[in-house]
Enzyme design. Structure first.
Site, PDB file in Angstrom:
ATOM      1  N   CYS A  21     -35.412  -6.123   4.546  1.00  0.00           N
ATOM      2  CA  CYS A  21     -34.788  -6.868   5.816  1.00  0.00           C
ATOM      3  C   CYS A  21     -33.861  -5.728   6.298  1.00  0.00           C
ATOM      4  CB  CYS A  21     -33.853  -7.890   5.050  1.00  0.00           C
ATOM      5  SG  CYS A  21     -32.499  -7.337   4.208  1.00  0.00           S
ATOM      6  N   HIS A  50     -31.907  -4.334  -5.156  1.00  0.00           N
ATOM      7  CA  HIS A  50     -32.226  -5.164  -6.463  1.00  0.00           C
ATOM      8  C   HIS A  50     -33.980  -5.099  -6.542  1.00  0.00           C
ATOM      9  CE1 HIS A  50     -28.469  -7.410  -6.179  1.00  0.00           C
ATOM     10  NE2 HIS A  50     -28.328  -6.618  -6.963  1.00  0.00           N
ATOM     11  N   CYS A 106     -24.357  -4.238   5.469  1.00  0.00           N
ATOM     12  CA  CYS A 106     -25.062  -4.786   6.691  1.00  0.00           C
ATOM     13  C   CYS A 106     -23.990  -5.340   7.493  1.00  0.00           C
ATOM     14  CB  CYS A 106     -25.987  -5.776   6.085  1.00  0.00           C
ATOM     15  SG  CYS A 106     -26.737  -6.798   7.042  1.00  0.00           S
ATOM     16  N   HIS A 134     -22.901 -12.696  -7.514  1.00  0.00           N
ATOM     17  CA  HIS A 134     -23.688 -11.835  -6.743  1.00  0.00           C
ATOM     18  C   HIS A 134     -22.602 -11.018  -5.923  1.00  0.00           C
ATOM     19  CE1 HIS A 134     -26.121 -10.347  -3.323  1.00  0.00           C
ATOM     20  NE2 HIS A 134     -27.153 -10.529  -4.137  1.00  0.00           N
ATOM     21  N   GLU A 136     -22.439  -9.854  -2.952  1.00  0.00           N
ATOM     22  CA  GLU A 136     -22.123 -10.141  -1.733  1.00  0.00           C
ATOM     23  C   GLU A 136     -20.951 -11.242  -1.947  1.00  0.00           C
ATOM     24  OE1 GLU A 136     -25.204 -11.513   1.102  1.00  0.00           O
ATOM     25  OE2 GLU A 136     -23.770 -12.862   1.982  1.00  0.00           O
ATOM     26  N   THR A 172     -25.526 -14.785   2.763  1.00  0.00           N
ATOM     27  CA  THR A 172     -26.584 -14.469   3.688  1.00  0.00           C
ATOM     28  C   THR A 172     -27.932 -14.886   3.549  1.00  0.00           C
ATOM     29  OG1 THR A 172     -26.584 -12.430   3.038  1.00  0.00           O
ATOM     30  CG2 THR A 172     -25.216 -12.868   4.938  1.00  0.00           C
ATOM     31  N   CYS A 200     -28.459 -15.438   7.103  1.00  0.00           N
ATOM     32  CA  CYS A 200     -28.699 -14.436   8.201  1.00  0.00           C
ATOM     33  C   CYS A 200     -30.165 -14.657   8.870  1.00  0.00           C
ATOM     34  CB  CYS A 200     -28.578 -12.781   7.782  1.00  0.00           C
ATOM     35  SG  CYS A 200     -29.845 -12.456   6.718  1.00  0.00           S
ATOM     36  N   ASN A 230     -32.477 -13.244  -3.671  1.00  0.00           N
ATOM     37  CA  ASN A 230     -33.075 -13.474  -2.502  1.00  0.00           C
ATOM     38  C   ASN A 230     -34.566 -13.767  -3.034  1.00  0.00           C
ATOM     39  OD1 ASN A 230     -35.159 -11.729  -0.925  1.00  0.00           O
ATOM     40  ND2 ASN A 230     -33.253 -10.516  -1.638  1.00  0.00           N
ATOM     41  N   SER A 272     -35.934  -6.953  -0.692  1.00  0.00           N
ATOM     42  CA  SER A 272     -35.622  -5.701  -1.257  1.00  0.00           C
ATOM     43  C   SER A 272     -36.983  -5.078  -1.748  1.00  0.00           C
ATOM     44  CB  SER A 272     -34.463  -5.666  -2.416  1.00  0.00           C
ATOM     45  OG  SER A 272     -34.730  -6.979  -3.345  1.00  0.00           O
TER      46      SER A 272
HETATM   47  S1  SF4 Z   1     -27.403 -10.100   5.565  1.00  0.00           S
HETATM   48 FE1  SF4 Z   1     -28.376  -9.475   3.748  1.00  0.00          FE
HETATM   49  S2  SF4 Z   1     -30.527 -10.269   3.609  1.00  0.00           S
HETATM   50 FE2  SF4 Z   1     -29.380 -10.497   5.785  1.00  0.00          FE
HETATM   51  S3  SF4 Z   1     -30.179  -8.711   6.788  1.00  0.00           S
HETATM   52 FE3  SF4 Z   1     -28.204  -8.195   5.917  1.00  0.00          FE
HETATM   53  S4  SF4 Z   1     -28.769  -7.250   4.062  1.00  0.00           S
HETATM   54 FE4  SF4 Z   1     -30.489  -8.214   4.667  1.00  0.00          FE
END
Ligand code: SF4
Length: 301
Positions: A21, A50, A106, A134, A136, A172, A200, A230, A272
């Site tokens: 991504c 990951h 990100c 996780h 995030e 996300t 996202c 994911n 990933s």
């Molecule tokens: S929010 Fe997470 S899954 Fe979405 S583009 Fe950013 S890193 Fe990738």
């Protein structure tokens, strides 16, 4: 010896959305660029992504993952904050150290952090629909001013206390149906509810494409780390919708028996998973699937 009837004509479709991504790609490009131009040792706080195979490649370039800054004894080092982001207090503590810090969080994760921060300042509690452990989510919890709750879905919302004001957000990479069902439950327990659908866009596109193709496939091959949330989520969707779905990390996990009677095969991959790994899987699938094979790439790279 077992003999399998292979389909006469086989179509293999490779997902348009398979592979890195934008957030992961940006983080990888950043560390590779640093490795090219800096003499300092590069550390990432936690594995950058990951995916074991990519982490091994990074190690060869002297880019190492640490679990905490205390593990970095070398003063002449660069610490990279990965795409998932970290809690603000942790970031402040790291920035106070005598260490060069490069932020690869990100922008779409930063957007969720800002959403939570803004609502928390106005007195909202935060309900995060995601995976409790996780990275995030751990980072997002840091923005809730101590009023954050993590739920995996609607069933866990039922166990939460009542709220005067709550803001429900998504990790996300969350599955949209689960998030929306959790928001519906949250309406019953919150006097005022802000619904912030923070899944996202790259995830949304990937899931949308996966749903569409899984439904009409005999076999879906999901490529990606077994430790990637994911990828696991993509696999869960495919397991529900396709006749058969397998989750593999490497091409040598494919077995001839998977392809028995499968004439429509869909290959997808997590955020990933590098493109070269998906290509290896495609080559192996081609070898095992039968004789008359046509390949459809939804997005030739
Ligand atoms: S929010 Fe997470 S899954 Fe979405 S583009 Fe950013 S890193 Fe990738």
């Amino acid at each position: 010896m077992l003999k399998f009837l292979m389909a006469e004509r086989v179509q293999i479709t490779v997902a348009k959305s398979a592979g890195f991504c934008p957030g992961v790609k940006n983080a990888i490009d950043k560390v590779l660029e640093l490795a090219k131009h800096s003499k300092k040792t590069i550390y990432t706080l936690g594995p950058l992504i990951h995916n074991k195979q990519v982490i091994e490649t990074l190690k060869e370039q002297n880019i190492r993952a640490v679990n905490s800054v205390a593990e970095i004894k070398d003063k002449n080092a660069i610490l990279v904050l990965r795409a998932h982001g970290i809690p603000p207090e942790e970031e402040a503590a790291i920035r106070a150290l005598d260490l060069e810090v490069v932020d690869a969080t990100c922008p779409l994760v930063k957007h969720v952090q800002e959403n939570i921060r803004a609502h928390a300042k106005k007195g909202y509690s935060t309900i995060i629909v995601g995976d409790r452990d996780h990275a995030e989510v751990l980072g997002l919890m840091g923005y809730t001013e101590g009023r954050g709750y993590v739920v995996s879905g609607p069933e866990e919302v039922k166990k939460l206390p009542p709220f005067k004001k709550a803001n429900i957000v998504a990790q996300t990479t969350q599955e949209e149906d689960i998030f929306l069902a959790a928001a519906e439950e949250a309406r019953k327990i919150a006097g005022e509810l802000a619904v912030s659908n923070t899944i996202c866009n790259p995830t949304r596109q990937r899931q949308k494409e996966t749903v569409k193709f899984a439904k009409k496939s005999d076999l879906v091959i999901v490529v990606g780390g077994k430790n990637s949330a994911n990828t696991a989520r993509l696999f869960q969707i495919c397991e529900r919708l396709a006749k058969k779905a397998v989750h593999i990390e490497r091409e040598d996990e494919l077995k001839k028996s998977f392809f028995k009677g499968a004439s429509k095969i869909f290959i997808t991959a997590g955020a990933s998973t590098p493109t070269w790994m998906t290509e290896k899987v495609l080559a192996k699938a081609r070898e095992l699937a039968g004789s008359k094979i046509s390949i459809k790439r939804r997005n030739p790279r």
